[in-house]
Write an enzyme that holds these catalytic residues in place. Structure first.
Site, short mmCIF file in Angstrom:
data_model
loop_
_atom_site.label_atom_id
_atom_site.label_comp_id
_atom_site.label_asym_id
_atom_site.label_seq_id
_atom_site.Cartn_x
_atom_site.Cartn_y
_atom_site.Cartn_z
N ASP A 1 0.77 -1.25 0.00
CA ASP A 1 0.00 0.00 0.00
C ASP A 1 0.81 1.31 0.00
O ASP A 1 1.79 1.42 0.73
CB ASP A 1 -0.87 0.10 1.26
CG ASP A 1 -1.56 -1.18 1.62
OD1 ASP A 1 -1.53 -2.13 0.83
OD2 ASP A 1 -2.13 -1.23 2.71
N GLN B 1 4.17 0.57 2.33
CA GLN B 1 4.39 -0.70 3.01
C GLN B 1 5.59 -1.36 2.35
O GLN B 1 5.65 -1.47 1.11
CB GLN B 1 3.14 -1.57 2.91
CG GLN B 1 1.98 -1.04 3.72
CD GLN B 1 2.23 -1.23 5.22
OE1 GLN B 1 2.01 -2.30 5.75
NE2 GLN B 1 2.70 -0.19 5.89
N TRP C 1 -3.80 -8.60 -4.36
CA TRP C 1 -3.09 -9.48 -3.41
C TRP C 1 -2.89 -10.87 -4.01
O TRP C 1 -1.84 -11.48 -3.88
CB TRP C 1 -3.89 -9.60 -2.11
CG TRP C 1 -3.49 -8.58 -1.09
CD1 TRP C 1 -4.24 -7.53 -0.63
CD2 TRP C 1 -2.24 -8.51 -0.38
NE1 TRP C 1 -3.53 -6.82 0.31
CE2 TRP C 1 -2.30 -7.41 0.48
CE3 TRP C 1 -1.06 -9.28 -0.40
CZ2 TRP C 1 -1.25 -7.04 1.31
CZ3 TRP C 1 -0.02 -8.91 0.43
CH2 TRP C 1 -0.12 -7.81 1.28
#
Ligand code: FRU
Length: 492
Positions: free
Chosen positions: A39, A55, A304
């Site tokens: 992110d 991140q 993801w």
């Protein structure tokens, strides 16, 4: 505080960053200095420059204990790496420094607000709390009274292991800080909690802004809340979504809830829920307001489920979308690349009024780093059935954009783009019926394709790992009409 883990991460990224050759990365899309990125965090202005954190796990191309990576830019296109900003080095964030946000404090310091995770994932000890750190644009000190918000501050049942991703802003009219964070309430699904603070350090619960009620996935991650004109916009990234029509096919997806906001009661009234992106790779976006008043969104250009599919020998994994200016039209987000990108367009190749033919290849129209606009016009209503653009093409590979005029859909298809094994490779977006007319703006940057349909009414963002030598572009049509192509290289 001893910051051993941060020093280690900074030393590691310094040593490894330049081992990645510039041509092994996208040119104008952000990637981590080394290792893993997910992110975007802390997208904001500090001392006149744009700051972007993310991140980060520098030591591997797969997710690990989260750090915050850090970059800055003067124009949202050319980014400069700064040393990693945060590492998981306190008891309350030992399992990870999760997503969050940033702003410039009235005293000139930069405040970072993030989720600290303690206790292993999916155990009863797992606890997510909201924490702050304060710094000067490079170095940050975690606040000695962290965490500043815990699940105990929320007066209804919610899960301490699912409470994360604070997005902070300052409300000038109330002279107060606010933050939204994702939680999971008694019904097991997500909600967005609002908190307020006079100084950015001491926080109190205000209300629940909106709830999932098991309708849009489960946990709501990475909330963002802002006003656009008369309307209020809440963007969240729900986990475990089910598809609805052509929307929400990526499992973890992103929704935009628009409505109105009563500031005095802190009451959000939802009017419309819509998809933000129809591509195969888009998650966890965050927005900020530029000094000239534009709302700009940036997202993680990855789903993801696909995030482990980068090539085995990759030295980085994860990139961001182009920052996009967003506005609302009829409650839906319209997104277009930030205008600063125009400054980097070079070597135009322009064709106008070409006849639509079954197959067209155009001299000068090829490449993997480009900004290209294709406008299609049928000869008369119903004269065009299908129009296709093939990108990243050679004998072995291709990525296709298919416009079906009867269905009013655009399909992005990367089935033959060179993924290691087959995954979901096609997505379809509904487009406005314009009797066969369409405008497609395509941004490519070595490992990605972003498609902006009809001036940003729909966007499709996807990664491709096609070998770079596959750089052909061709056009196919079934029907009659004409088309224009305007293609630029992007040069930084
Ligand atoms: C979203 C997310 C966030 C969390 C972070 C951890 O992609 O799961 O909710 O803060 O990633 O890396």
């Amino acid at each position: 505080m001893k910051q051993t883990k941060l020093v280690e991460a900074r030393t590691f990224e310094k040593e490894h960053k330049d081992r990645i050759l510039p041509e092994e990365r996208p040119l104008y899309h952000v990637t981590p200095a080394v290792g893993w990125l997910n992110d975007p965090n802390g997208f904001s202005v500090y001392q006149g420059e744009f700051h972007l954190f993310h991140q980060y796990y520098p030591y591997d191309i797969h997710w690990g204990p989260m750090h915050w990576g850090h970059l800055k830019s003067s124009d949202l296109i050319k980014w400069e790496y700064l040393p990693a900003a945060l590492a998981p080095d306190c008891q309350y964030d030992a399992q990870g420094v999760f997503s969050g946000s940033a702003l410039q404090m009235p005293d000139g310091r930069q405040l970072l607000m993030y989720t600290g995770v303690q206790g292993k994932d999916n155990t009863s000890e797992c606890r997510q709390t909201q924490c702050v750190a304060i710094g000067n644009g490079i170095d940050y000190e975690k606040y000695e009274k962290n965490p500043v918000i815990t699940a105990d501050d929320i007066p209804e049942t919610c899960y301490a292991k699912d409470f994360r991703d604070p997005k902070i802003w300052h409300d000038n009219s109330e002279n107060c800080f606010f933050a939204v964070a994702g939680i999971r309430t008694a019904d097991g699904s997500g909600a967005v909690a609002l908190f307020s603070s006079e100084d950015g350090f001491s926080w109190k619960y205000v209300t629940i802004l909106d709830r999932c009620r098991n309708q849009y996935g489960r946990m709501w991650e990475c909330p963002d809340f802002f006003e656009l004109g008369e309307k209020a916009v809440l963007i969240v990234s729900p986990q475990e979504m089910c598809a609805q029509g052509l929307e929400f096919h990526n499992g973890n997806d992103v929704i935009c809830l628009t409505g109105t906001y009563d500031r005095t009661q802190h009451h959000f009234t939802r009017e419309l829920v819509s998809a933000v992106d129809y591509g195969l790779d888009f998650y966890a976006p965050q927005t900020m307001e530029t000094p000239d008043g534009r709302r700009v969104l940036i997202g993680w250009m990855q789903a993801w489920e696909n995030s482990h599919l980068c090539p085995d020998n990759a030295k980085w994994n994860g990139m961001f979308t182009i920052p996009r200016e967003v506005v609302l039209s009829k409650g839906r987000l319209i997104q277009n690349p930030v205008r600063e990108l125009l400054n980097y367009r070079q070597n135009p190749v322009i064709y106008t009024n070409l006849p639509l033919q079954s197959y067209t290849k155009l001299p000068g129209v090829s490449g993997r780093i480009l900004d290209m606009i294709v406008t299609v016009r049928p000869e008369h209503e119903g004269s065009l059935e299908r129009f296709m653009i093939h990108l990243a093409e050679n004998k072995e590979y291709s990525v296709s954009v298919i416009y079906d005029t009867a269905k009013n859909t655009v399909t992005f298809d990367r089935t033959n783009s060179g993924f290691r094994y087959n995954i979901i490779s096609r997505r379809e977006a509904p487009v406005r019926d314009q009797n066969g007319k369409i405008r497609l703006r395509i941004l490519m940057d070595r490992y990605s394709v972003e498609l902006f349909i009809n001036n940003g009414e729909q966007v499709m963002s996807s990664c491709i790992y096609t070998p770079q030598e596959a750089d052909g572009i061709s056009f196919e049509a079934k029907g009659n009409g004409s088309f224009d192509v305007e293609k630029y290289e992007i040069v930084l």
